[in-house]
Write an enzyme that holds these catalytic residues in place. Structure first.
Site, PDB file in Angstrom:
ATOM      1  N   SER A 145       6.883  33.767  35.317  1.00  0.00           N
ATOM      2  CA  SER A 145       6.480  32.531  35.492  1.00  0.00           C
ATOM      3  C   SER A 145       7.362  31.269  34.645  1.00  0.00           C
ATOM      4  CB  SER A 145       4.731  32.938  33.892  1.00  0.00           C
ATOM      5  OG  SER A 145       4.035  31.569  34.351  1.00  0.00           O
ATOM      6  N   TYR A 158       2.686  36.274  26.160  1.00  0.00           N
ATOM      7  CA  TYR A 158       3.248  35.729  27.349  1.00  0.00           C
ATOM      8  C   TYR A 158       4.224  35.013  27.735  1.00  0.00           C
ATOM      9  CZ  TYR A 158       1.737  34.659  31.988  1.00  0.00           C
ATOM     10  OH  TYR A 158       2.115  34.526  33.193  1.00  0.00           O
TER      11      TYR A 158
END
Length: 258
Positions: A145, A158
């Site tokens: 990501s 995350y």
């Protein structure tokens, strides 16, 4: 060089979102896709959709909790055997995104994010590599990501999980040089999926799912070692990554979700 046309594919997190989109893409291209996820009904629906559309490829549902490393390794071994010894393409896509603000930190959430996004993803790649290396060809892909590039407010776990995956894949690429096996990392921004539908904050450059799948599949076909997209958001995040800590942390703190 001829375009990469995998005939045997294994994708985790294939019941929805990017994983489902990639599974459909490769089934349309004629591949046998081992689609792995926990939600068996969703996988069955995906397989039925491909069959009813009379696509040239095939979806093989694989009921799997990726946090069970032994089951993960067995599932990949079974797919390899069905493919004749090694898979052409393995995509470690399964991931979870949960808020983990430090002012209200829940260790259970942190563990779940790291278990799925780091441990399970790395096991997916590691379990697929031996057969590919022995054959001297194949491609492993990890879906990271843009959040890997900086610690973002409310998303410590995350961001850390995707940063760990980024570094793992970089090391894998270094080791695989000259082996004939490719290791690619994808860094998407915001994409319209079940995961992002829960977000209650602005998502700049939000992409449609089909557009994101097209970008990812094209990057895989090119053998792009590291693909950051969409370009506008990727440029902005990389600019933030260049800021010194003394500037970045106060600036990022303005966006904290309390």
């Amino acid at each position: 060089m001829a375009a990469f046309q995998p005939k045997s594919v294994f994708i985790t997190g294939a019941s929805s979102g990017l994983g489902r989109g990639l599974a459909l893409h490769y089934a349309r291209a004629g591949a046998t896709v081992h689609a792995a996820a926990r939600r068996q009904e969703a996988l069955a629906g995906l397989a039925d959709e491909v069959a009813r559309a009379s696509l040239p490829g095939l979806i093989v549902p694989v009921a799997l909790d990726v946090t069970d490393a032994e089951a993960q390794a067995r599932a990949i071994a079974a797919a390899e055997e069905a493919a004749g010894g090694a898979l052409d393409l393995v995509v470690a896509n399964a991931g979870v995104g949960e808020p983990t603000p430090a002012t209200r930190m829940d260790w259970r959430r942190v563990k779940r994010v790291l278990d799925v996004n780091v441990s399970a993803a790395c096991v997916t790649v590691a379990a697929a590599l031996p057969a590919m290396v022995a054959r001297g060809e194949g491609t492993v892909v990890a879906v990271a990501s843009l959040a890997a590039l900086r610690g973002l407010p409310g998303s410590a776990a995350y961001c850390a999980s995707k940063a760990a995956l980024h570094t793992f894949m970089e090391g894998v690429r270094v080791d695989l040089r000259g082996s004939g096996v490719r290791a690619l990392t994808l860094y998407p921004g915001f994409v319209k999926t079940e995961m992002t539908a829960k977000n209650r904050f602005p998502m700049p450059f939000l992409m449609e799912l089909d557009d994101a799948v097209e970008v990812m599949a094209a990057g895989i076909a090119r053998g792009e070692p590291a693909l950051f997209f969409p370009r506008g958001l990727a440029a902005a995040v990389r600019a933030l990554g260049a800021l010194p800590r003394a500037l970045y942390e106060p600036l990022a703190g303005l966006g904290r979700r309390r």
